[in-house]
Design a protein around this motif. Sequence first.
Motif, PDB file in Angstrom:
ATOM      1  N   THR A   1       0.868  -1.303   0.210  1.00 62.55           N
ATOM      2  CA  THR A   1       0.132  -0.064  -0.155  1.00 62.55           C
ATOM      3  C   THR A   1       0.858   1.242   0.014  1.00 62.55           C
ATOM      4  O   THR A   1       0.441   2.327  -0.766  1.00 62.55           O
ATOM      5  CB  THR A   1      -0.795  -0.064   1.230  1.00 62.55           C
ATOM      6  N   ILE A   2       1.927   1.193   0.709  1.00 58.68           N
ATOM      7  CA  ILE A   2       2.728   2.414   0.899  1.00 58.68           C
ATOM      8  C   ILE A   2       3.379   2.655  -0.289  1.00 58.68           C
ATOM      9  O   ILE A   2       3.723   3.630  -0.814  1.00 58.68           O
ATOM     10  CB  ILE A   2       3.708   2.243   2.095  1.00 58.68           C
ATOM     11  N   THR A   3       3.910   1.613  -1.174  1.00 55.84           N
ATOM     12  CA  THR A   3       4.475   1.508  -2.316  1.00 55.84           C
ATOM     13  C   THR A   3       3.663   2.100  -3.404  1.00 55.84           C
ATOM     14  O   THR A   3       4.079   2.944  -4.140  1.00 55.84           O
ATOM     15  CB  THR A   3       5.097   0.286  -2.609  1.00 55.84           C
ATOM     16  N   ALA A   4       2.485   1.513  -3.296  1.00 57.34           N
ATOM     17  CA  ALA A   4       1.774   2.161  -4.332  1.00 57.34           C
ATOM     18  C   ALA A   4       1.132   3.418  -4.341  1.00 57.34           C
ATOM     19  O   ALA A   4       0.880   4.072  -5.419  1.00 57.34           O
ATOM     20  CB  ALA A   4       0.321   1.342  -4.038  1.00 57.34           C
ATOM     21  N   THR A   5       1.310   4.139  -3.516  1.00 54.76           N
ATOM     22  CA  THR A   5       0.968   5.605  -3.213  1.00 54.76           C
ATOM     23  C   THR A   5       2.250   6.547  -3.874  1.00 54.76           C
ATOM     24  O   THR A   5       2.011   7.393  -4.014  1.00 54.76           O
ATOM     25  CB  THR A   5       0.942   6.280  -1.783  1.00 54.76           C
ATOM     26  N   GLY A   6       3.293   5.829  -3.978  1.00 57.81           N
ATOM     27  CA  GLY A   6       4.329   6.702  -4.613  1.00 57.81           C
ATOM     28  C   GLY A   6       5.116   7.514  -3.793  1.00 57.81           C
ATOM     29  O   GLY A   6       4.838   7.534  -2.643  1.00 57.81           O
ATOM     30  N   THR A   7       6.025   8.258  -4.528  1.00 55.75           N
ATOM     31  CA  THR A   7       6.906   9.135  -3.761  1.00 55.75           C
ATOM     32  C   THR A   7       6.188  10.590  -3.383  1.00 55.75           C
ATOM     33  O   THR A   7       5.389  10.968  -4.149  1.00 55.75           O
ATOM     34  CB  THR A   7       8.322   9.364  -4.462  1.00 55.75           C
ATOM     35  N   PRO A   8       6.346  10.880  -2.206  1.00 54.30           N
ATOM     36  CA  PRO A   8       5.649  12.335  -2.014  1.00 54.30           C
ATOM     37  C   PRO A   8       6.349  13.497  -2.882  1.00 54.30           C
ATOM     38  O   PRO A   8       7.363  13.415  -3.151  1.00 54.30           O
ATOM     39  CB  PRO A   8       6.019  12.612  -0.390  1.00 54.30           C
TER      40      PRO A   8
END
Length: 44
Positions: free
Chosen positions: A20-27
Amino acid sequence: MRALIAAATGLVLALAAVLTITATGTPAGGTSPKPLLTTVPSHP
């Protein structure tokens, strides 16, 4: 047997959190143009 099920459940939840964290991408944002100070300033 309960310990094995608990370990498997924890592993699945941890993997889901990572995906899930990986799917959100970089800030959005950038790096500061100012360099970091690497030396201690002299005292007056």
